[in-house]
Design a protein around this motif. Structure first.
Motif, PDB file in Angstrom:
ATOM      1  N   PHE A   1       0.816  -1.274   0.002  1.00  0.00           N
ATOM      2  CA  PHE A   1      -0.073  -0.019  -0.051  1.00  0.00           C
ATOM      3  C   PHE A   1       0.948   1.241  -0.045  1.00  0.00           C
ATOM      4  CE2 PHE A   1      -2.001  -3.509   2.351  1.00  0.00           C
ATOM      5  CZ  PHE A   1      -3.068  -3.702   1.668  1.00  0.00           C
ATOM      6  N   GLU A   2       0.274   2.530  -0.283  1.00  0.00           N
ATOM      7  CA  GLU A   2       1.416   3.513  -0.340  1.00  0.00           C
ATOM      8  C   GLU A   2       2.047   3.958   0.830  1.00  0.00           C
ATOM      9  OE1 GLU A   2      -0.692   7.159  -2.127  1.00  0.00           O
ATOM     10  OE2 GLU A   2      -1.830   5.973  -3.199  1.00  0.00           O
ATOM     11  N   ARG A   3       1.536   3.922   1.801  1.00  0.00           N
ATOM     12  CA  ARG A   3       2.477   4.512   2.936  1.00  0.00           C
ATOM     13  C   ARG A   3       2.282   3.458   4.121  1.00  0.00           C
ATOM     14  NH1 ARG A   3       0.770  10.232   5.118  1.00  0.00           N
ATOM     15  NH2 ARG A   3      -0.545   9.010   6.368  1.00  0.00           N
ATOM     16  N   VAL A   4       1.587   2.426   3.942  1.00  0.00           N
ATOM     17  CA  VAL A   4       1.451   1.326   4.893  1.00  0.00           C
ATOM     18  C   VAL A   4       2.053   0.007   4.209  1.00  0.00           C
ATOM     19  CG1 VAL A   4      -0.061  -0.218   6.210  1.00  0.00           C
ATOM     20  CG2 VAL A   4      -0.542   2.327   5.795  1.00  0.00           C
ATOM     21  N   THR A   5       2.869  -0.745   5.271  1.00  0.00           N
ATOM     22  CA  THR A   5       3.601  -1.965   5.002  1.00  0.00           C
ATOM     23  C   THR A   5       2.970  -2.909   5.909  1.00  0.00           C
ATOM     24  OG1 THR A   5       5.422  -0.951   3.899  1.00  0.00           O
ATOM     25  CG2 THR A   5       5.785  -3.283   4.501  1.00  0.00           C
ATOM     26  N   LEU A   6       2.233  -4.113   5.385  1.00  0.00           N
ATOM     27  CA  LEU A   6       1.893  -4.905   6.468  1.00  0.00           C
ATOM     28  C   LEU A   6       2.927  -6.132   6.338  1.00  0.00           C
ATOM     29  CD1 LEU A   6      -1.835  -5.101   5.390  1.00  0.00           C
ATOM     30  CD2 LEU A   6      -0.796  -3.808   7.399  1.00  0.00           C
ATOM     31  N   HIS A   7       2.946  -6.838   7.510  1.00  0.00           N
ATOM     32  CA  HIS A   7       3.836  -7.861   7.589  1.00  0.00           C
ATOM     33  C   HIS A   7       3.200  -9.219   8.481  1.00  0.00           C
ATOM     34  CE1 HIS A   7       5.363  -6.964  11.561  1.00  0.00           C
ATOM     35  NE2 HIS A   7       5.292  -5.507  11.154  1.00  0.00           N
ATOM     36  N   ALA A   8       3.458 -10.249   8.085  1.00  0.00           N
ATOM     37  CA  ALA A   8       3.153 -11.507   8.923  1.00  0.00           C
ATOM     38  C   ALA A   8       4.197 -12.566   8.708  1.00  0.00           C
ATOM     39  CB  ALA A   8       1.723 -11.876   8.429  1.00  0.00           C
ATOM     40  N   LEU A   9       4.014 -13.526   9.831  1.00  0.00           N
ATOM     41  CA  LEU A   9       5.106 -14.546   9.617  1.00  0.00           C
ATOM     42  C   LEU A   9       4.559 -15.719  10.591  1.00  0.00           C
ATOM     43  CD1 LEU A   9       7.732 -16.077   8.688  1.00  0.00           C
ATOM     44  CD2 LEU A   9       8.642 -14.840  10.978  1.00  0.00           C
ATOM     45  N   ALA A  10       4.585 -16.965  10.203  1.00  0.00           N
ATOM     46  CA  ALA A  10       4.311 -17.954  11.140  1.00  0.00           C
ATOM     47  C   ALA A  10       5.423 -19.094  10.723  1.00  0.00           C
ATOM     48  CB  ALA A  10       2.967 -18.633  10.576  1.00  0.00           C
ATOM     49  N   THR A  11       5.691 -19.643  12.100  1.00  0.00           N
ATOM     50  CA  THR A  11       6.702 -20.735  11.958  1.00  0.00           C
ATOM     51  C   THR A  11       6.278 -21.782  12.982  1.00  0.00           C
ATOM     52  OG1 THR A  11       7.836 -19.894  13.793  1.00  0.00           O
ATOM     53  CG2 THR A  11       8.583 -19.094  11.732  1.00  0.00           C
ATOM     54  N   ASP A  12       6.907 -22.956  12.677  1.00  0.00           N
ATOM     55  CA  ASP A  12       6.440 -24.259  13.390  1.00  0.00           C
ATOM     56  C   ASP A  12       7.843 -25.154  13.189  1.00  0.00           C
ATOM     57  OD1 ASP A  12       5.952 -26.541  14.567  1.00  0.00           O
ATOM     58  OD2 ASP A  12       3.899 -26.988  13.396  1.00  0.00           O
ATOM     59  N   VAL A  13       8.727 -25.073  14.412  1.00  0.00           N
ATOM     60  CA  VAL A  13       9.906 -25.625  14.318  1.00  0.00           C
ATOM     61  C   VAL A  13       9.835 -27.071  15.147  1.00  0.00           C
ATOM     62  CG1 VAL A  13      12.624 -25.626  14.946  1.00  0.00           C
ATOM     63  CG2 VAL A  13      10.991 -23.398  14.018  1.00  0.00           C
TER      64      VAL A  13
END
Length: 111
Positions: A1-13
């Motif tokens: 998005f123009e001024r917004v950066t979204l982030h997400a992460l899921a891990t299973d170790v």
């Protein structure tokens, strides 16, 4: 998005030892909002579980660029731990109990 950066992460170790195993699971998400070309505010949260223990952290941060190589930053982090775990913010160290609040401020300089 123009001024917004979204982030997400899921891990299973999967961690195995002595014939048994546990899963370390984590979920992380947040957003960065560019207020001006020089200033950005970020907010996020993560949760992790391992062997019946749970950690949850909420973070708000502000970064202000003085130049291409120098930034001022301030972070506020709040972590809770459950299931008998101790709050332990990465890079800060363990708390004496299940809650920890961390305030960081400083200068980043890239060489």
């Amino acid at each position: 998005f123009e001024r917004v950066t979204l982030h997400a992460l899921a891990t299973d170790v999967r961690i195995a030892s002595n014939g048994g195993s546990e899963h370390f699971r984590s979920f992380d998400g947040g957003a960065n909002l560019r207020l001006t070309p020089a200033e950005e505010v970020a907010a996020g949260a993560w949760a992790a579980t391992l062997d019946g223990h749970r950690w949850t952290q909420f973070t708000v941060a502000n970064v202000y660029s003085l130049s291409k190589t120098t930034q001022l930053y301030a972070d506020l982090m709040f972590e809770t731990a459950g299931g008998g775990a101790v709050a332990n913010t990465l890079g800060i160290g363990a708390a004496s109990g299940g809650r920890q609040t961390v305030v960081l401020a400083g200068v980043h300089h890239l060489f």
